[in-house]
Design an enzyme around this catalytic site. Structure first.
Site, mmCIF file in Angstrom:
data_model
loop_
_atom_site.group_PDB
_atom_site.id
_atom_site.type_symbol
_atom_site.label_atom_id
_atom_site.label_comp_id
_atom_site.label_asym_id
_atom_site.label_seq_id
_atom_site.Cartn_x
_atom_site.Cartn_y
_atom_site.Cartn_z
ATOM 1 N N GLY A 46 0.983 -1.316 -0.048
ATOM 2 C CA GLY A 46 0.146 -0.240 0.195
ATOM 3 C C GLY A 46 0.495 1.073 0.134
ATOM 4 O O GLY A 46 2.028 1.462 0.694
ATOM 5 N N GLN A 51 3.374 9.679 1.203
ATOM 6 C CA GLN A 51 4.229 9.384 1.265
ATOM 7 C C GLN A 51 5.576 9.653 -0.152
ATOM 8 O O GLN A 51 6.995 9.184 -0.071
ATOM 9 C CB GLN A 51 4.393 8.176 0.873
ATOM 10 C CG GLN A 51 3.305 7.322 2.047
ATOM 11 C CD GLN A 51 3.281 5.574 1.999
ATOM 12 O OE1 GLN A 51 2.191 5.627 2.069
ATOM 13 N NE2 GLN A 51 4.048 5.117 3.058
ATOM 14 N N CYS A 93 5.700 0.024 7.353
ATOM 15 C CA CYS A 93 5.913 1.065 6.535
ATOM 16 C C CYS A 93 6.724 1.015 5.730
ATOM 17 O O CYS A 93 7.400 1.198 6.422
ATOM 18 C CB CYS A 93 5.145 1.921 7.553
ATOM 19 S SG CYS A 93 4.574 3.276 6.447
ATOM 20 N N LEU A 94 6.727 1.310 4.517
ATOM 21 C CA LEU A 94 7.476 2.259 2.982
ATOM 22 C C LEU A 94 8.120 3.232 3.768
ATOM 23 O O LEU A 94 9.231 3.326 4.066
ATOM 24 C CB LEU A 94 7.270 1.527 2.326
ATOM 25 C CG LEU A 94 6.787 0.300 1.462
ATOM 26 C CD1 LEU A 94 5.991 1.097 0.153
ATOM 27 C CD2 LEU A 94 7.910 -0.454 1.201
ATOM 28 N N HIS A 135 -4.114 1.943 7.946
ATOM 29 C CA HIS A 135 -2.959 2.349 7.603
ATOM 30 C C HIS A 135 -2.965 3.268 5.880
ATOM 31 O O HIS A 135 -2.334 4.684 6.980
ATOM 32 C CB HIS A 135 -1.821 1.444 7.402
ATOM 33 C CG HIS A 135 -0.406 0.993 6.959
ATOM 34 N ND1 HIS A 135 0.230 1.167 7.982
ATOM 35 C CD2 HIS A 135 0.153 1.917 6.359
ATOM 36 C CE1 HIS A 135 0.987 1.158 7.786
ATOM 37 N NE2 HIS A 135 1.627 2.017 6.932
ATOM 38 N N GLU A 136 -3.209 3.397 5.028
ATOM 39 C CA GLU A 136 -3.386 3.945 4.120
ATOM 40 C C GLU A 136 -4.157 5.212 4.218
ATOM 41 O O GLU A 136 -4.203 6.089 4.068
ATOM 42 C CB GLU A 136 -3.501 3.224 2.806
ATOM 43 C CG GLU A 136 -2.426 2.528 2.299
ATOM 44 C CD GLU A 136 -1.340 2.561 2.449
ATOM 45 O OE1 GLU A 136 -0.566 3.243 2.693
ATOM 46 O OE2 GLU A 136 -0.400 1.693 2.898
ATOM 47 N N HIS A 139 -2.118 7.269 6.565
ATOM 48 C CA HIS A 139 -1.946 8.531 6.125
ATOM 49 C C HIS A 139 -1.892 10.064 5.769
ATOM 50 O O HIS A 139 -1.503 11.076 5.746
ATOM 51 C CB HIS A 139 -1.302 7.414 4.668
ATOM 52 C CG HIS A 139 0.094 7.195 5.368
ATOM 53 N ND1 HIS A 139 1.709 7.120 6.117
ATOM 54 C CD2 HIS A 139 0.501 5.984 5.161
ATOM 55 C CE1 HIS A 139 2.275 6.460 6.105
ATOM 56 N NE2 HIS A 139 2.086 5.470 5.640
#
Ligand code: NI
Length: 170
Positions: A46, A51, A93-94, A135-136, A139
């Site tokens: 995701g 990000q 998380c990236l 999660h997204e 963000h």
């Protein structure tokens, strides 16, 4: 299409709220294509626009990380309309490399938003997909999974992350 640079915590854009999209235009399509390519290149399951440094309410999710076709979900202006139950699972998380932790999330969610062409969509999700949506969408509010850690875990995270960043910047 291009692979974009993924912003890493503590870059400020990750802590800011993304803005509603009012115009489904060519720039948005390009951003979406680049986000998909960036997510698959990482690889990740995701990605939210924050990000890649864009404060726009767009997320892309594919819980197979592109390993199986037909699982890509693109959502514009997504929101959690309903949430049910609680479940603990490991999350990463990236934008927070080399760190994972157990995070409590709703078990099932109903997500509403628009597809990339501006058509309204509703998706019921559970398991990993429900977690990825939460999660997204976090963000887009400027919230990271580490913001959901207990104060003690957060303190451990800070110490460990300092070392992680040092390693990455070598
Ligand atoms: Ni993330």
């Amino acid at each position: 299409m291009a692979v974009l640079e993924i912003k890493k915590y503590p870059e400020p854009v990750l802590k800011q709220r993304a803005q509603e999209i009012t115009d489904i235009n060519g720039n948005l399509q390009e951003l979406i294509d680049n986000m998909v390519e960036t997510m698959y290149a990482a690889p990740g399951i995701g990605l939210a626009a924050n990000q890649v440094g864009e404060l726009k309410r767009v997320i892309v999710v594919d819980i197979t990380a592109g390993k199986e076709k037909g699982n890509l979900i693109v959502l514009v202006n997504p929101e959690i309309a309903e949430a049910e139950g609680k479940t603990d699972s490991e999350e990463g998380c990236l934008s927070v490399p080399k760190y994972t932790s157990i995070i409590k999330r709703a078990k099932k969610v109903l997500v509403k938003g628009l597809d990339r062409d501006g058509n309204p969509v509703e998706i019921e999700a559970e398991g990993l997909l429900a977690r990825a949506f939460q999660h997204e969408i976090d963000h887009l509010e400027g919230v990271l999974f580490i913001d959901r850690l207990s104060p003690i875990k957060r303190e451990f995270f800070r110490k460990r992350y300092k070392k992680i960043l040092k390693e990455l910047n070598k």
